[in-house]
Design a protein around this motif. Structure first.
Motif, short mmCIF file in Angstrom:
data_model
loop_
_atom_site.label_atom_id
_atom_site.label_comp_id
_atom_site.label_asym_id
_atom_site.label_seq_id
_atom_site.Cartn_x
_atom_site.Cartn_y
_atom_site.Cartn_z
N GLU A 1 2.28 -5.95 -3.95
CA GLU A 1 1.05 -6.49 -3.38
C GLU A 1 -0.12 -5.71 -3.97
O GLU A 1 -0.58 -4.73 -3.40
CB GLU A 1 1.09 -6.37 -1.85
N ALA B 1 6.03 -0.84 -6.23
CA ALA B 1 6.00 -1.44 -4.88
C ALA B 1 6.19 -0.37 -3.80
O ALA B 1 5.50 -0.39 -2.78
CB ALA B 1 7.08 -2.52 -4.76
N ASN C 1 2.98 -0.21 -1.68
CA ASN C 1 3.19 -1.08 -0.53
C ASN C 1 4.19 -0.53 0.48
O ASN C 1 4.60 -1.24 1.40
CB ASN C 1 3.65 -2.47 -1.01
N LYS D 1 7.29 -0.09 0.29
CA LYS D 1 8.49 -0.95 0.40
C LYS D 1 9.73 -0.14 0.14
O LYS D 1 9.71 0.82 -0.57
CB LYS D 1 8.39 -2.11 -0.59
N LYS E 1 -4.78 -3.54 -3.52
CA LYS E 1 -4.79 -2.32 -4.33
C LYS E 1 -4.88 -2.67 -5.81
O LYS E 1 -4.43 -3.73 -6.24
CB LYS E 1 -3.55 -1.50 -4.04
#
Length: 192
Positions: A28, A186, A190, A192, A2
């Protein structure tokens, strides 16, 4: 992978916190570019030292060329998320509509307190101290066409001590910003 595009107007310490979190694998993603509001700022030096493309966006948000150039840069950098990390210019409505729920901002107070036009940097901390608040903090929120009025994503609180000055409070809040902003990024990118 991304893409993140970061907007900054100053030293870029929150930008560095994002770079560091990507380096540690906590986020990420890839930073595809930095939009700077003026030349010669620390954020540009940080971009250069990490081989991140940057662009200095001159003019005022009310200028049609400002919006056109900004949208053109964003299309080229293809962001999944746009992060305002100490960016002091208003984002034009055309951009907030095009990237709805894809632009976040970090603000150095517990919104809705001490937000809006003119409330940035040390001005926020001075207002908090002058008002005798016992707590302050930082807020990550979505960006819409109004200053600091988008939906709040997450906040982190700090205690305001009797002996705090605007400068010492700024240091406390900034330390929390450096943790909160990468964590929210995040979470968004992601899960998370």
């Amino acid at each position: 992978m991304k893409n993140i595009v970061v907007f900054a107007s100053g030293s870029g310490s929150n930008f560095q916190a994002i770079i560091d979190s990507i380096g540690k694998g906590e986020i990420e993603a890839h930073i595809s570019g930095l939009i700077a509001s003026r030349p010669g700022i620390g954020a540009i030096e940080r971009a250069k030292s990490h081989n991140i493309p940057h662009y200095v966006l001159s003019g005022e948000p009310s200028d049609t060329s400002f919006t056109k150039v900004l949208i053109s840069k964003l299309k080229a950098w293809n962001p999944d998320l746009i992060v305002l990390a100490g960016f002091l210019k208003k984002i034009p409505a055309e951009v907030t509509e095009t990237y709805q729920n894809k632009i976040i901002n970090i603000h150095p107070s517990l919104l809705p307190k001490y937000g809006g036009k003119g409330f940035y940097g040390i001005k926020v901390h001075k207002a908090v101290v002058d008002a005798g608040e016992t707590e302050s903090g930082c807020t990550v929120h979505y960006v819409n066409e109004l200053y600091d009025k988008g939906d709040i994503i997450r906040q982190q609180r700090v205690t305001v001590s009797d002996d705090d000055t605007p400068e010492t409070l700024a240091q406390k809040v900034l330390k929390e910003e450096h943790k909160l902003l990468p964590n929210v990024i995040a979470e968004i990118l992601n899960n998370k």
